[in-house]
Motif scaffolding. Structure first.
Motif, PDB file in Angstrom:
ATOM      1  N   ASP A   1       0.734  -1.310   0.022  1.00 59.02           N
ATOM      2  CA  ASP A   1      -0.004   0.003  -0.114  1.00 59.02           C
ATOM      3  C   ASP A   1       0.957   1.192  -0.039  1.00 59.02           C
ATOM      4  OD1 ASP A   1      -2.496  -1.318   0.042  1.00 59.02           O
ATOM      5  OD2 ASP A   1      -2.380  -1.704   2.045  1.00 59.02           O
ATOM      6  N   SER A   2       0.232   2.412  -0.129  1.00 59.01           N
ATOM      7  CA  SER A   2       0.814   3.588  -0.087  1.00 59.01           C
ATOM      8  C   SER A   2       0.005   4.697   0.847  1.00 59.01           C
ATOM      9  CB  SER A   2       0.731   4.508  -1.479  1.00 59.01           C
ATOM     10  OG  SER A   2      -0.409   4.830  -1.881  1.00 59.01           O
ATOM     11  N   HIS A   3       0.703   5.808   0.862  1.00 56.54           N
ATOM     12  CA  HIS A   3      -0.091   6.792   1.892  1.00 56.54           C
ATOM     13  C   HIS A   3      -1.353   7.067   1.502  1.00 56.54           C
ATOM     14  CE1 HIS A   3       1.495   9.339  -1.277  1.00 56.54           C
ATOM     15  NE2 HIS A   3       0.652  10.178  -1.051  1.00 56.54           N
ATOM     16  N   ARG A   4      -1.948   6.892   0.203  1.00 59.79           N
ATOM     17  CA  ARG A   4      -3.251   7.155  -0.245  1.00 59.79           C
ATOM     18  C   ARG A   4      -4.097   6.027   0.573  1.00 59.79           C
ATOM     19  NH1 ARG A   4      -5.074  10.816  -2.952  1.00 59.79           N
ATOM     20  NH2 ARG A   4      -6.046   9.315  -4.251  1.00 59.79           N
ATOM     21  N   LEU A   5      -3.633   5.232   1.087  1.00 66.29           N
ATOM     22  CA  LEU A   5      -4.676   4.326   1.934  1.00 66.29           C
ATOM     23  C   LEU A   5      -5.394   5.035   3.048  1.00 66.29           C
ATOM     24  CD1 LEU A   5      -5.400   1.341   2.659  1.00 66.29           C
ATOM     25  CD2 LEU A   5      -3.399   1.304   4.409  1.00 66.29           C
ATOM     26  N   TRP A   6      -4.675   6.129   3.550  1.00 69.03           N
ATOM     27  CA  TRP A   6      -5.178   7.165   4.660  1.00 69.03           C
ATOM     28  C   TRP A   6      -5.960   8.227   4.262  1.00 69.03           C
ATOM     29  CZ3 TRP A   6      -5.227   3.837   8.254  1.00 69.03           C
ATOM     30  CH2 TRP A   6      -4.205   2.818   8.532  1.00 69.03           C
ATOM     31  N   ARG A   7      -6.088   8.711   2.948  1.00 65.56           N
ATOM     32  CA  ARG A   7      -6.676   9.838   2.431  1.00 65.56           C
ATOM     33  C   ARG A   7      -8.023   9.875   3.095  1.00 65.56           C
ATOM     34  NH1 ARG A   7      -7.203   6.093  -1.338  1.00 65.56           N
ATOM     35  NH2 ARG A   7      -8.962   5.760  -2.342  1.00 65.56           N
ATOM     36  N   HIS A   8      -8.958   9.313   3.350  1.00 65.45           N
ATOM     37  CA  HIS A   8     -10.107   9.623   4.006  1.00 65.45           C
ATOM     38  C   HIS A   8      -9.959   9.769   5.534  1.00 65.45           C
ATOM     39  CE1 HIS A   8     -12.032   8.833   0.195  1.00 65.45           C
ATOM     40  NE2 HIS A   8     -11.853   7.436   0.340  1.00 65.45           N
ATOM     41  N   GLN A   9      -9.242   9.073   6.214  1.00 63.60           N
ATOM     42  CA  GLN A   9      -8.977   9.356   7.550  1.00 63.60           C
ATOM     43  C   GLN A   9      -8.055  10.507   8.074  1.00 63.60           C
ATOM     44  OE1 GLN A   9      -8.248   6.532   5.964  1.00 63.60           O
ATOM     45  NE2 GLN A   9      -9.479   5.028   6.867  1.00 63.60           N
ATOM     46  N   ILE A  10      -7.367  11.400   6.875  1.00 66.09           N
ATOM     47  CA  ILE A  10      -6.745  12.269   7.215  1.00 66.09           C
ATOM     48  C   ILE A  10      -7.533  13.769   7.410  1.00 66.09           C
ATOM     49  CG2 ILE A  10      -5.157  14.140   6.262  1.00 66.09           C
ATOM     50  CD1 ILE A  10      -3.563  11.551   5.049  1.00 66.09           C
ATOM     51  N   ALA A  11      -8.659  13.471   6.507  1.00 62.45           N
ATOM     52  CA  ALA A  11      -9.789  14.632   6.552  1.00 62.45           C
ATOM     53  C   ALA A  11     -10.494  14.618   8.064  1.00 62.45           C
ATOM     54  CB  ALA A  11     -10.799  14.649   5.381  1.00 62.45           C
ATOM     55  N   ALA A  12     -10.516  13.340   8.392  1.00 65.80           N
ATOM     56  CA  ALA A  12     -11.512  13.199   9.583  1.00 65.80           C
ATOM     57  C   ALA A  12     -10.804  13.507  10.965  1.00 65.80           C
ATOM     58  CB  ALA A  12     -11.957  11.535   9.708  1.00 65.80           C
ATOM     59  N   LEU A  13      -9.412  13.086  10.702  1.00 65.51           N
ATOM     60  CA  LEU A  13      -8.402  13.494  11.850  1.00 65.51           C
ATOM     61  C   LEU A  13      -8.376  14.940  12.041  1.00 65.51           C
ATOM     62  CD1 LEU A  13      -5.897  10.701  11.561  1.00 65.51           C
ATOM     63  CD2 LEU A  13      -7.560  10.992  13.346  1.00 65.51           C
ATOM     64  N   ASN A  14      -8.175  15.815  10.901  1.00 62.37           N
ATOM     65  CA  ASN A  14      -7.991  16.989  10.768  1.00 62.37           C
ATOM     66  C   ASN A  14      -9.156  17.663  11.491  1.00 62.37           C
ATOM     67  OD1 ASN A  14      -5.438  17.614   9.723  1.00 62.37           O
ATOM     68  ND2 ASN A  14      -6.212  17.278   7.821  1.00 62.37           N
ATOM     69  N   ALA A  15     -10.419  17.282  11.189  1.00 60.98           N
ATOM     70  CA  ALA A  15     -11.654  17.913  11.462  1.00 60.98           C
ATOM     71  C   ALA A  15     -11.756  17.625  13.167  1.00 60.98           C
ATOM     72  CB  ALA A  15     -12.865  17.250  10.829  1.00 60.98           C
ATOM     73  N   ALA A  16     -11.572  16.598  13.645  1.00 56.69           N
ATOM     74  CA  ALA A  16     -11.415  16.257  15.007  1.00 56.69           C
ATOM     75  C   ALA A  16     -10.494  16.937  15.932  1.00 56.69           C
ATOM     76  CB  ALA A  16     -11.048  14.680  15.281  1.00 56.69           C
ATOM     77  N   GLY A  17      -9.569  17.696  15.285  1.00 60.61           N
ATOM     78  CA  GLY A  17      -8.441  18.536  16.040  1.00 60.61           C
ATOM     79  C   GLY A  17      -7.412  17.848  16.371  1.00 60.61           C
TER      80      GLY A  17
END
Length: 43
Positions: free
Chosen positions: A27-43
């Motif tokens: 896999d690559s870092h693209r695996l986490w693309r959806h989680q990154i947005a959610a983590l940013n929103a959570a602060g």
């Protein structure tokens, strides 16, 4: 970032405490693309 013969792709986004997301091969870092947005929103 390049260390000896290893290349690391790093994405820095948002503020707050650091979160390290690690994926496995092939896999690559693209695996986490959806989680990154959610983590940013959570602060």
């Amino acid at each position: 970032m390049e260390l000896s013969e290893v290349t690391l792709d790093v994405e820095v986004a948002g503020e707050g405490p650091a979160v390290l997301l690690v994926h496995g091969f092939p896999d690559s870092h693209r695996l986490w693309r959806h989680q990154i947005a959610a983590l940013n929103a959570a602060g």
